[in-house]
Scaffold this motif. Sequence first.
Motif, PDB file in Angstrom:
ATOM      1  N   GLU A 555       0.815  -1.136   0.073  1.00  0.00           N
ATOM      2  CA  GLU A 555       0.066  -0.020  -0.018  1.00  0.00           C
ATOM      3  C   GLU A 555       1.009   1.245   0.102  1.00  0.00           C
ATOM      4  OE1 GLU A 555      -3.104   0.057   2.991  1.00  0.00           O
ATOM      5  OE2 GLU A 555      -4.048  -1.934   2.371  1.00  0.00           O
ATOM      6  N   GLU A 556       1.854   1.033   0.796  1.00  0.00           N
ATOM      7  CA  GLU A 556       2.822   2.523   0.640  1.00  0.00           C
ATOM      8  C   GLU A 556       3.519   2.720  -0.618  1.00  0.00           C
ATOM      9  OE1 GLU A 556       5.779   2.214   3.794  1.00  0.00           O
ATOM     10  OE2 GLU A 556       4.338   1.819   5.456  1.00  0.00           O
ATOM     11  N   LYS A 557       3.877   1.670  -1.395  1.00  0.00           N
ATOM     12  CA  LYS A 557       4.376   1.851  -2.660  1.00  0.00           C
ATOM     13  C   LYS A 557       3.444   2.306  -3.634  1.00  0.00           C
ATOM     14  CE  LYS A 557       8.227  -1.347  -2.761  1.00  0.00           C
ATOM     15  NZ  LYS A 557       9.044  -2.395  -3.716  1.00  0.00           N
ATOM     16  N   PHE A 558       2.164   1.598  -3.404  1.00  0.00           N
ATOM     17  CA  PHE A 558       0.980   2.220  -4.447  1.00  0.00           C
ATOM     18  C   PHE A 558       0.641   3.650  -4.153  1.00  0.00           C
ATOM     19  CE2 PHE A 558      -3.424   1.667  -5.866  1.00  0.00           C
ATOM     20  CZ  PHE A 558      -3.224   1.180  -6.973  1.00  0.00           C
ATOM     21  N   ALA A 559       0.595   4.102  -2.962  1.00  0.00           N
ATOM     22  CA  ALA A 559       0.344   5.517  -2.500  1.00  0.00           C
ATOM     23  C   ALA A 559       1.500   6.290  -3.084  1.00  0.00           C
ATOM     24  CB  ALA A 559       0.078   5.405  -1.112  1.00  0.00           C
ATOM     25  N   THR A 560       2.496   6.079  -3.662  1.00  0.00           N
ATOM     26  CA  THR A 560       3.365   6.895  -4.090  1.00  0.00           C
ATOM     27  C   THR A 560       3.086   7.482  -5.597  1.00  0.00           C
ATOM     28  OG1 THR A 560       4.723   5.308  -5.194  1.00  0.00           O
ATOM     29  CG2 THR A 560       5.211   6.040  -2.904  1.00  0.00           C
ATOM     30  N   GLY A 561       2.092   6.507  -6.175  1.00  0.00           N
ATOM     31  CA  GLY A 561       1.546   6.965  -7.543  1.00  0.00           C
ATOM     32  C   GLY A 561       2.408   6.563  -8.508  1.00  0.00           C
ATOM     33  N   ARG A 562       3.665   5.794  -8.464  1.00  0.00           N
ATOM     34  CA  ARG A 562       4.453   5.565  -9.454  1.00  0.00           C
ATOM     35  C   ARG A 562       4.359   4.020 -10.068  1.00  0.00           C
ATOM     36  NH1 ARG A 562       8.149   7.448  -5.640  1.00  0.00           N
ATOM     37  NH2 ARG A 562       9.085   5.344  -5.277  1.00  0.00           N
ATOM     38  N   TYR A 563       3.193   3.403  -9.441  1.00  0.00           N
ATOM     39  CA  TYR A 563       2.911   2.061  -9.694  1.00  0.00           C
ATOM     40  C   TYR A 563       1.614   1.880 -10.158  1.00  0.00           C
ATOM     41  CZ  TYR A 563       7.223   1.137  -6.855  1.00  0.00           C
ATOM     42  OH  TYR A 563       8.533   1.087  -6.524  1.00  0.00           O
ATOM     43  N   VAL A 564       1.458   0.466 -11.049  1.00  0.00           N
ATOM     44  CA  VAL A 564       0.314   0.105 -11.455  1.00  0.00           C
ATOM     45  C   VAL A 564      -0.099  -1.289 -11.373  1.00  0.00           C
ATOM     46  CG1 VAL A 564       0.948  -0.434 -13.762  1.00  0.00           C
ATOM     47  CG2 VAL A 564      -1.296   0.125 -13.568  1.00  0.00           C
ATOM     48  N   ILE A 565      -1.147  -1.786 -10.857  1.00  0.00           N
ATOM     49  CA  ILE A 565      -1.315  -3.312 -10.734  1.00  0.00           C
ATOM     50  C   ILE A 565      -2.104  -3.887 -12.039  1.00  0.00           C
ATOM     51  CG2 ILE A 565      -2.640  -5.029  -9.291  1.00  0.00           C
ATOM     52  CD1 ILE A 565      -2.568  -2.796  -7.019  1.00  0.00           C
ATOM     53  N   TYR A 566      -1.713  -4.965 -12.533  1.00  0.00           N
ATOM     54  CA  TYR A 566      -2.085  -5.772 -13.803  1.00  0.00           C
ATOM     55  C   TYR A 566      -2.735  -6.774 -13.250  1.00  0.00           C
ATOM     56  CZ  TYR A 566      -2.275  -7.798 -18.132  1.00  0.00           C
ATOM     57  OH  TYR A 566      -2.889  -8.372 -19.324  1.00  0.00           O
ATOM     58  N   ASN A 567      -3.961  -7.018 -13.711  1.00  0.00           N
ATOM     59  CA  ASN A 567      -4.805  -8.252 -13.713  1.00  0.00           C
ATOM     60  C   ASN A 567      -4.773  -9.009 -15.089  1.00  0.00           C
ATOM     61  OD1 ASN A 567      -6.705 -10.306 -13.546  1.00  0.00           O
ATOM     62  ND2 ASN A 567      -7.947  -9.044 -12.334  1.00  0.00           N
ATOM     63  N   GLN A 568      -4.255 -10.035 -15.246  1.00  0.00           N
ATOM     64  CA  GLN A 568      -3.969 -10.651 -16.271  1.00  0.00           C
ATOM     65  C   GLN A 568      -5.168 -11.542 -17.180  1.00  0.00           C
ATOM     66  OE1 GLN A 568      -0.619 -13.423 -16.009  1.00  0.00           O
ATOM     67  NE2 GLN A 568      -2.125 -15.087 -15.243  1.00  0.00           N
ATOM     68  N   GLY A 569      -6.335 -11.273 -16.188  1.00  0.00           N
ATOM     69  CA  GLY A 569      -7.590 -11.850 -16.899  1.00  0.00           C
ATOM     70  C   GLY A 569      -7.898 -13.270 -16.838  1.00  0.00           C
ATOM     71  N   THR A 570      -7.015 -13.706 -15.990  1.00  0.00           N
ATOM     72  CA  THR A 570      -7.183 -15.420 -15.774  1.00  0.00           C
ATOM     73  C   THR A 570      -8.023 -15.629 -14.555  1.00  0.00           C
ATOM     74  OG1 THR A 570      -5.061 -15.485 -14.884  1.00  0.00           O
ATOM     75  CG2 THR A 570      -5.268 -16.274 -17.164  1.00  0.00           C
TER      76      THR A 570
END
Length: 824
Positions: A555-570
Motif C-alpha cells: 500500500e505504501e508503494k502504491f500510494a506514491t503514484g508510481r505503480y500500477v497493478i495488472y490483472n492478467q484476466g485469468t
Amino acid sequence: MFKNSNKEVVKEIARESMKAHKLRNLTAVLGIMLTTLLITMVCTVGISFYDTIDRGTDITPGPLADGEIKVDLDKYGEIRDMPQVDWAAYVIYCNVGSLHNREMAGIKTALLAPQQEYYERNKVELLEGRFPQEADEIVISDTLAERLGQAVHTGDSLVLHPVIREDGEQVEKEIPVTITGIVTSPIRGLAHTYEEIYTSEAFPAAYAPQMLQEPAGIYVKFKEGEIRDTVPGELYDIAEKVGASGVQYRMDNGFTTLYLLVVLLFVIMIMFCGYLLIYNIFYISVVNDIRFFGMLKTIGTTGKQIRSLLTWQVAQLTAAGISAGLILGYLVGLLAAPAVLAGTNYRDFYQNTANPMFFVSAAFFSLLTVYISGRKAYRLAMRISPVEAAKYREKRAGRKKLWSAVSFALSGIIFLVAFTLPMGYNVENMVKRYHTADIRVRQDAMIWGSEEPYQPVKQEMIEELQSLPFIKETALYYRARDWDINEQGGCSAGYGQIKMTDELRGEFIRCQDLGNGWMSEAENGDIRLSIWGFPADKLHLEEENIRILEGSLDEEKFATGRYVIYNQGTNQNRREQGMIHAGQVLHLSVYDPDMEQYVDKEAEVLAVVERVNPFPTGLLASAALSFPDMVFKEIYSGYPDMVSVLEANGIQELTKAEYKQVEEAVQGSFNYQLTIESKVIRREETKSEKASMILLGLFLSGVFGMIGICNVVNTLVTGVLSRKIEFAAMQSVGMTRKQMRWMLCREGLLLSGASVLAAIPLGAFFCSVLGKAILFVSGFSKGIFAAGCMILLAVMCLVSLAVAVLLTRFLTRRPVVERLREAE
C-alpha cells in the motif's frame, strides 16, 4: 465323494435355513435397505440439489428456461414449434431501462407484459388477487411488496414512471395503474438488484405502442437430449435462423464437475460402508453356520450347490432390502430436499424429480455392493471341507483388526464431514464472501451498460451519505468510460482506451486468445480494457479475492503514484503465463474522452494478479489496470462522473433503520442505474439459510452416524463370535463375567480410539478442502469440528461399552461345558 444333484432339495434347505435365521434376515434386509436408501438419496437429492443450485446460481429472468431470444413477436410460433424446443413463452418489454419511481431507485425494475404461459412455466404463482387483464392493471412480486412497505395490498393504486420509446426518443411517462395481485417472485435471489412488474398484454398497445415494434423476449426450454450443440450454441443457431437481435442465457456456474465428483465420492463412500456392513452380516451368518455347511458336504452337497443355496437366500433378502430402500430413499428425498432448501434463496428453483435413471443407478450400486459383500462369505462356505468346518477357528485376527480400524475411521471421517460443514455454517463468513464494506453503492451501467444514457453518481448523494451520523468513512472507486450514446439511446459498459504499442501487443494477443473479452480492439486500433482508480489504503481488502502471481500489494508503494497493478484476466489458472511482469515499467498512452487527447503515463508494475474468488466481492478482480485514485484523476479530467463504486462503513454494525436512511439517500438521487448492497440485508437473508443448513447437518450426520454405528457393532460382534470357543475356554479356567465384559470393552475402546485418532486429521483435511470447494457451505469451523470429534469419541465409547455388555450377556447364556463341546 457322492454328489447330490437334487436342485429342489437345495432350495428347500435354503428356505428352511432362512426360517431359522430370522434375526440374520432382519439385519441383512435392514443393512441392504439402509445402503440402498442412502445411495438413492444421494442420487436423487444430490442431483436435485445440483439442478436447483444450478438454476438458482447466476439466475436470469425466465429462470426455469434455458435462455432468452430477443426477436420480433411474430417469430414466437416458429420458435415454439421447433423440434428441439420443449416449451417457449414470451414477454413484451414495456419500458426502457428501469422504472423511474423513487421507490425503485437502487434496483433495476422492468415492466413486462407476459403471456399466461410465462407465469405457468416459471412458477409465478398468485399469493393473493388475480393476474392483470386490463391495460391499467399490474401484479407485483412478494419481494417488491416487501420493499414498497406493508401498506401495499391488492386493489391499491400506483403511479408508474416508465421510460418508453416515442417518435424515436426516450420519454418518461406517468401511468396510473391498479395492483390486482401479488405473486411469488421467480427471481428471488436477484431481489436486491432486479425486479419485475407484470402487466397485461393490453398495456403496450394502450400506453406504449412503439414498444410493440421492439424485440420481445422469447424464453426457450429445450428437450432433454434433443439439442445438437451446447445450450448457448443452440440459442445462437435459432437466433440466426429467425433474425434475432440477441440471446441471453445462464452462464456456467463453475461447480458442475466438482459437485458431481462430490456426489460420486459420497456414493463410493456409502458403497464402502455398505460393503462393510453387509459383509459383516453375511460373514457372521456363515461363521455361525460353518458346521452346518460342513455337514451338508458330508452328505454330498457340492460347493456350487452351497453357493446356489446362499445365492437364493441373498436374492430374497436383496430384493426386499433394495425395494424398500428405493422407495424410502425417494420419499426421504422428497421430504428432505425442500425442507433443507426452504430457508434459502434456492427454494423457488427446486423441482421434484422421479427420473428412472436415479432408481436404476441406485439399484445397480446397491446390487454391486451386495455382490462384493457376499463374495468372501460365499468362498468360505464353498471351499471349506467337512473336517475344517468341524474345527473352524477365525484366523488372521490382525488383518481383521486393521480392516475394523479402517471401517471405524471411515465412518468417523464421513460423520465429521457431514456434521462439521453444515452445522458449522457461519453467517459472518457468508456475509464476508460478498461484502468488504457495510454498504456498497454500485453504478451498474459501468459494468453491464444500460438501455438509457449513462447517469453519473451525483456528488450531492455522496455528500449526503458522508454526512450521516452513523457513517465512519467512505471510499470512492473510479472506472474509466466514454460518454457515447449508442443507436438505441443507451450506453455501453465502462472501458478505457490505451494506444496499442509493441510493448503491449503480445499481451493483447494472449488475452484475445483467452476469448473472455478481457481486452478488445477499438475502431481506431486502440486497446479497450477496464481501467480503475483505487484508494491506496483499501488494497488490503482485495487480498482474499485475488491471487498474487508476481510482486505484492504494498500500500505504501502504491500510494506514491508510481505503480500500477495488472490483472492478467485469468481465473485460478496457474498454467497461464502472461507477458507483463512485476517490476516491469509500462509506457502507457491513455485516452481522456473529456479532453479528447492522450495522457502519457510511465508506471512500474507493482503486482500481477488473477481472480480466485467466484463471488463478486473484490473490485481488483474486475480491473485490468488499477491506478492509485490520485493518478486516475490526473489522467481523466472527467473523473467526478466516473465513480463506479461507493463503499461506506459505519461506526458500528448498521441497524435496519440506519440502512433504510442510506437507501433513502440513494433513492433521493433518482439515479436508476444504482444498486445498493449491504451487510445488514445479506445477514438477514443468510440467517434463514443457516437454519436449513443445520437441518441438513443433523440429517446427514444422523444418517451417516447410524450406518457407522451399525458398522462398528457388526465388526465387534463378528470378531467376538469367531472367538466364542476361546472365551468359553477362558471362563473354564476362572474368567468372570465382569472380567470378560471389561476385556471386550477395552478391546473396543482401543480399536475405537485408534480409529478416532486416524479419523481426526483426515476429517480435518476433507472438511478444509470441501469447505472451500462447495460454494453453499461457509468453510471449515474448528469449533464445530472439535465438537464433532467429542461427539464421535463419546459415541464410540458408548457403543463399545454397550456391545461389551450385550455380548457378555449373549456369550454366557449357555453353560461353559455346552459351549466347549462345539469345538469337538
